[in-house]
Design a protein around this motif. Structure first.
Motif, short mmCIF file in Angstrom:
data_model
loop_
_atom_site.label_atom_id
_atom_site.label_comp_id
_atom_site.label_asym_id
_atom_site.label_seq_id
_atom_site.Cartn_x
_atom_site.Cartn_y
_atom_site.Cartn_z
N ALA A 29 0.83 -1.20 0.00
CA ALA A 29 0.00 0.00 0.00
C ALA A 29 0.86 1.26 0.00
O ALA A 29 0.53 2.25 -0.66
CB ALA A 29 -0.93 -0.01 1.22
N LEU A 30 1.97 1.22 0.72
CA LEU A 30 2.88 2.35 0.74
C LEU A 30 3.46 2.61 -0.65
O LEU A 30 3.59 3.77 -1.08
CB LEU A 30 4.00 2.08 1.74
N GLN A 31 3.80 1.56 -1.35
CA GLN A 31 4.31 1.71 -2.72
C GLN A 31 3.27 2.34 -3.64
O GLN A 31 3.62 3.11 -4.54
CB GLN A 31 4.76 0.35 -3.26
N ARG A 32 2.02 1.99 -3.43
CA ARG A 32 0.96 2.58 -4.27
C ARG A 32 0.72 4.04 -3.93
O ARG A 32 0.53 4.86 -4.83
CB ARG A 32 -0.34 1.79 -4.09
N GLN A 33 0.72 4.38 -2.65
CA GLN A 33 0.39 5.74 -2.24
C GLN A 33 1.54 6.72 -2.40
O GLN A 33 1.32 7.89 -2.72
CB GLN A 33 -0.08 5.74 -0.78
N GLY A 34 2.76 6.24 -2.17
CA GLY A 34 3.92 7.13 -2.26
C GLY A 34 5.07 6.48 -2.98
O GLY A 34 6.13 6.23 -2.38
N PRO A 35 4.91 6.16 -4.27
CA PRO A 35 5.96 5.44 -5.01
C PRO A 35 7.26 6.24 -5.07
O PRO A 35 7.25 7.46 -5.14
CB PRO A 35 5.35 5.24 -6.39
N TRP A 36 8.38 5.52 -5.05
CA TRP A 36 9.68 6.17 -4.99
C TRP A 36 10.61 5.77 -6.13
O TRP A 36 11.74 6.27 -6.22
CB TRP A 36 10.36 5.85 -3.66
N GLU A 37 10.19 4.92 -7.03
CA GLU A 37 11.04 4.50 -8.14
C GLU A 37 11.53 5.71 -8.93
O GLU A 37 10.75 6.51 -9.44
CB GLU A 37 10.26 3.57 -9.07
N GLY A 38 12.86 5.87 -9.00
CA GLY A 38 13.46 6.96 -9.76
C GLY A 38 13.28 8.33 -9.13
O GLY A 38 13.56 9.34 -9.79
N ARG A 39 12.86 8.39 -7.88
CA ARG A 39 12.55 9.66 -7.24
C ARG A 39 13.43 9.88 -6.00
O ARG A 39 14.04 8.95 -5.49
CB ARG A 39 11.07 9.70 -6.83
N VAL A 40 13.44 11.11 -5.53
CA VAL A 40 14.14 11.45 -4.30
C VAL A 40 13.17 11.25 -3.14
O VAL A 40 12.11 11.88 -3.08
CB VAL A 40 14.64 12.90 -4.32
N LEU A 41 13.53 10.34 -2.23
CA LEU A 41 12.65 9.99 -1.12
C LEU A 41 13.26 10.43 0.20
O LEU A 41 14.45 10.20 0.45
CB LEU A 41 12.40 8.48 -1.09
N LEU A 42 12.44 11.03 1.03
CA LEU A 42 12.83 11.42 2.38
C LEU A 42 12.07 10.57 3.38
O LEU A 42 10.83 10.56 3.38
CB LEU A 42 12.53 12.90 2.61
N ASP A 43 12.80 9.84 4.22
CA ASP A 43 12.22 9.13 5.36
C ASP A 43 12.36 10.05 6.56
O ASP A 43 13.45 10.21 7.12
CB ASP A 43 12.97 7.81 5.57
N LEU A 44 11.26 10.67 6.94
CA LEU A 44 11.27 11.71 7.97
C LEU A 44 11.02 11.06 9.33
O LEU A 44 9.97 10.47 9.58
CB LEU A 44 10.19 12.75 7.66
N GLY A 45 11.99 11.20 10.23
CA GLY A 45 11.95 10.49 11.50
C GLY A 45 12.34 9.04 11.28
O GLY A 45 11.66 8.11 11.73
N CYS A 46 13.48 8.85 10.63
CA CYS A 46 13.90 7.50 10.20
C CYS A 46 14.40 6.65 11.34
O CYS A 46 14.64 5.45 11.16
CB CYS A 46 14.95 7.60 9.11
#
Length: 234
Positions: free
Chosen positions: A35-52
Motif C-alpha cells: 500500500a505504501l508503494q501505491r500511495q507514495g511510489p519512490w522509483e526513480g525519485r528522491v525519497l525522504l524518510d522523515l523520522g527515520c
C-alpha cells in the motif's frame, strides 16, 4: 543541537535493540508495504524518510534516485548511517528539515511526529514538508488505526497512548488538510513468544500488556490496523 519539537521516543529512543525486533515483526506479509508503494511510489525519485530512527527501513527503498533519512534523536544517527545501502542520514526534525526548497519528490513518515490530537497540532511540520516537497510531491504518513485491529484495543486501554490519540481526531485532522486516508489491516508476527512479550511491555504499561498476554497465552502475534494519510503538495 536539540530541536524544539523533539521528544525522545519512548520505544526506540529507550531500547533501540528491542525496537529492531519490533520493526522486524511489522507487516511480514507485505500488505502495508504494498500500500505504501501505491500511495507514495519512490522509483526513480528522491525519497525522504522523515523520522527515520535507527534506519531500519532505509535499505528497503531500492529503485529510488536518492534516499535521505532525517532523524532528531542524535543517539540514533550512527545506527541509521551504518545501515547497508547509500542513504544519506541527516540530523533534523519535522519542523527543521535540513534540505533545500522543492528538493524532494516523496516523504514517508512512519509512526513519527504526525500524531495530531487535542493537545498537539503538527501543522508546522506539514508546512515544512510542503517547503521541501516539489509541487505535486506526496507525503505519506503511516499511522495507527485507533478503531480496528487488536493493536487498537491495546491503544484504547493504554494511558500512554493518550498523547498520540485514542479516537478519530487524527482522521478528521488529515481530512481537513485535504489528505486522503487508506486503511490497511496488517499484523505483528514475532519469531518467539518472548519477543512478543518484550515488545508489548516496551509499548504499553505492564498491566495492559499482561492482561492481553494472559487472555492470549499461545499467541506470537496480533492484528495491527494502519492508516496511510496521503497529502499532495499543491
Amino acid at each position: 543541537m536539540d530541536f524544539e519539537d523533539f521528544i525522545r521516543a519512548g520505544n526506540q529512543g529507550v531500547d533501540p535493540a528491542l525496537y529492531e525486533i519490533e520493526n522486524a515483526a511489522i507487516d511480514r506479509r507485505g500488505l502495508l508495504w504494498a500500500a505504501l508503494q501505491r500511495q507514495g511510489p519512490w522509483e526513480g525519485r528522491v525519497l525522504l524518510d522523515l523520522g527515520c530512527g535507527s534506519g531500519f527501513w532505509l535499505p528497503r527503498y531500492e529503485g529510488a534516485a536518492e534516499v535521505i533519512g532525517v532523524e532528531p534523536d542524535a543517539n540514533l544517527l550512527d545506527l541509521a548511517r551504518a545501515r547497508p545501502g547509500r542513504a544519506r542520514v541527516l540530523h533534523g526534525s519535522a519542523e527543521h528539515i535540513p534540505l533545500a526548497d522543492d528538493s524532494v519528490d516523496v516523504v514517508h513518515a512512519r509512526f513519527a511526529y504526525f500524531f495530531p490530537h487535542h493537545g498537539f497540532d503538527p501543522t508546522p511540520g506539514l508546512v515544512e514538508v510542503g517547503r521541501v516537497l516539489k509541487p505535486g510531491g506526496r507525503l505519506v504518513v503511516i499511522d495507527n488505526d485507533t478503531e480496528e485491529g487488536e493493536f487498537a484495543s491495546l491503544l484504547k486501554a493504554s494511558p500512554w497512548a493518550a498523547s498520540q490519540g485514542q479516537d478519530t481526531y487524527a482522521l478528521h485532522w488529515w481530512a481537513d488538510k485535504g489528505a486522503r486516508t487508506t486503511p490497511v489491516m496488517s499484523s505483528w508476527e514475532f519469531d518467539t513468544r518472548a519477543d512478543l512479550e518484550a515488545v508489548l511491555h516496551l509499548e504499553f504499561p505492564q498491566d495492559v500488556a499482561d492482561d492481553w498476554l494472559h487472555e492470549h497465552p499461545d499467541r506470537t502475534g496480533l492484528s495491527y490496523g494502519n492508516l496511510l494519510h496521503t497529502w499532495t503538495n499543491a
